[in-house]
Design an enzyme around this catalytic site. Sequence first.
Site, PDB file in Angstrom:
ATOM      1  N   GLY A  83      31.283  59.025 117.090  1.00  9.62           N
ATOM      2  CA  GLY A  83      30.326  57.930 116.949  1.00  9.62           C
ATOM      3  C   GLY A  83      28.896  58.357 117.189  1.00  9.62           C
ATOM      4  O   GLY A  83      28.029  57.536 117.458  1.00  9.62           O
ATOM      5  N   GLY A  85      27.071  60.083 114.934  1.00 13.43           N
ATOM      6  CA  GLY A  85      26.381  60.362 113.668  1.00 13.43           C
ATOM      7  C   GLY A  85      26.583  61.798 113.212  1.00 13.43           C
ATOM      8  O   GLY A  85      25.921  62.253 112.288  1.00 13.43           O
ATOM      9  N   SER A  88      32.261  62.918 113.121  1.00 12.94           N
ATOM     10  CA  SER A  88      33.515  63.362 113.744  1.00 12.94           C
ATOM     11  C   SER A  88      34.706  62.866 112.932  1.00 12.94           C
ATOM     12  O   SER A  88      35.741  63.535 112.883  1.00 12.94           O
ATOM     13  CB  SER A  88      33.603  62.823 115.175  1.00 12.94           C
ATOM     14  OG  SER A  88      33.735  61.417 115.181  1.00 12.94           O
ATOM     15  N   ASP A 134      29.693  63.465 104.141  1.00 15.31           N
ATOM     16  CA  ASP A 134      30.238  64.030 105.383  1.00 15.31           C
ATOM     17  C   ASP A 134      31.482  64.876 105.114  1.00 15.31           C
ATOM     18  O   ASP A 134      31.619  65.985 105.641  1.00 15.31           O
ATOM     19  CB  ASP A 134      30.584  62.906 106.373  1.00 15.31           C
ATOM     20  CG  ASP A 134      29.332  62.207 106.875  1.00 15.31           C
ATOM     21  OD1 ASP A 134      28.238  62.766 106.702  1.00 15.31           O
ATOM     22  OD2 ASP A 134      29.461  61.108 107.434  1.00 15.31           O
ATOM     23  N   TYR A 184      27.216  48.741 107.736  1.00 10.32           N
ATOM     24  CA  TYR A 184      27.249  49.650 106.579  1.00 10.32           C
ATOM     25  C   TYR A 184      27.710  48.932 105.295  1.00 10.32           C
ATOM     26  O   TYR A 184      27.019  49.016 104.267  1.00 10.32           O
ATOM     27  CB  TYR A 184      28.136  50.862 106.904  1.00 10.32           C
ATOM     28  CG  TYR A 184      28.137  51.899 105.827  1.00 10.32           C
ATOM     29  CD1 TYR A 184      27.047  52.760 105.655  1.00 10.32           C
ATOM     30  CD2 TYR A 184      29.209  52.027 104.955  1.00 10.32           C
ATOM     31  CE1 TYR A 184      27.037  53.710 104.649  1.00 10.32           C
ATOM     32  CE2 TYR A 184      29.204  52.980 103.947  1.00 10.32           C
ATOM     33  CZ  TYR A 184      28.128  53.821 103.811  1.00 10.32           C
ATOM     34  OH  TYR A 184      28.120  54.751 102.809  1.00 10.32           O
TER      35      TYR A 184
END
Length: 338
Positions: A83, A85, A88, A134, A184
């Site tokens: 958490g 950013g 993870s 990511d 988001y």
Amino acid sequence: MTQKIHTAVPQLTVVAGSFDPSGKITIVTNMRHLGEPNRVIFDHKTNLPGKPIWANYVKGVVKNFPGGVPGFCAVVVSSVPAGGGLASSAALEVAMFTFLEALTGDFTAKPPEKSLLCQKAEHEYVGVPCGIMDQYASIFGTKGKAILLDCRAMVHDLIPFEDRKIAILLTNSNVVQERAESEYPVRRKECNQAAEYFNRSSLPAASDMPPLLFKRARHVISEIARTKEAAEALRKQNYEHFGKLMQASHESLRDDFEVSCEEINQIVALSMDYSQQHDDCVYGCRITGLGFGGCTISLVIKDELTPLMAYVKGRYQYSPEPSFTVVKPSYGARILRT
Ligand code: ADP
């Protein structure tokens, strides 16, 4: 957003395990503070999203792995803060996918498809309509290089990003990005609504766009232009210009996209205050990740790191204290043979 600049960080998520002939899948994580059991057991019939929540990331990967998955036991060990950013969750998905490749010997998913399958796992099993960057960076990360990804074409360029005099500093506000999960999808919806105005056949119709949607659109459009310019600046090792674009990007994320928070804004402001007083030694500082907490990323003259961190920590007015990590662009997922 069509293009993005990213790097993989040296923090790791490692998955180790072996077959379980019973057909069951058992996964244990060492991650603390999850607030839920750190072990999950399921089989293909019971592989549905549920509790514990963290297991949904791995269950989704098992579900989407091409060619089927046998029973196995695995342990997940990670040094990526959750958490914060730093993605993870993408690291967990990609590490699990890579473990399954090693376990089954099935490498049919080529790397871009692998990133899409991990993204699909998060969309379907966690319910977060995340982008691809990511997962992509966790797979394609390369030592000493930044990744310029074209998210539509799913192709990338590697840009050298290594300079002995310059450090990449992550400052973790330790504010958990709780709001990010709900905000988001809202931002995605607002962007789609804004796009509809642009699709209208006359410009006067587009100018009817409500101010909020206009701000969201302005962020996205300006960020696309900044990303192109930043890639060029990085290629030329023009860190001053690259840093100015990072700064503009933070302001746009803060004011137009509204995904920052007071703690992060204070870290950015203090870093830039210090820079002003010390020969512009911080080229730029911006929020990273989904927003509403987590980390900032700064580009800093290496010799100034220690006093900069002391300055920010000494003047920061929120609790808990921020924590600092210096990172280098690093490799993405690999199979480690023992
Ligand atoms: P980020 O991906 O930016 O760190 P997210 O909120 O998207 O933040 O994902 C964090 C969540 O991912 C954690 O709360 C947890 O559910 C899951 N997660 C990430 N890494 C691990 C891990 N090593 N073990 C268990 N769960 C993990």
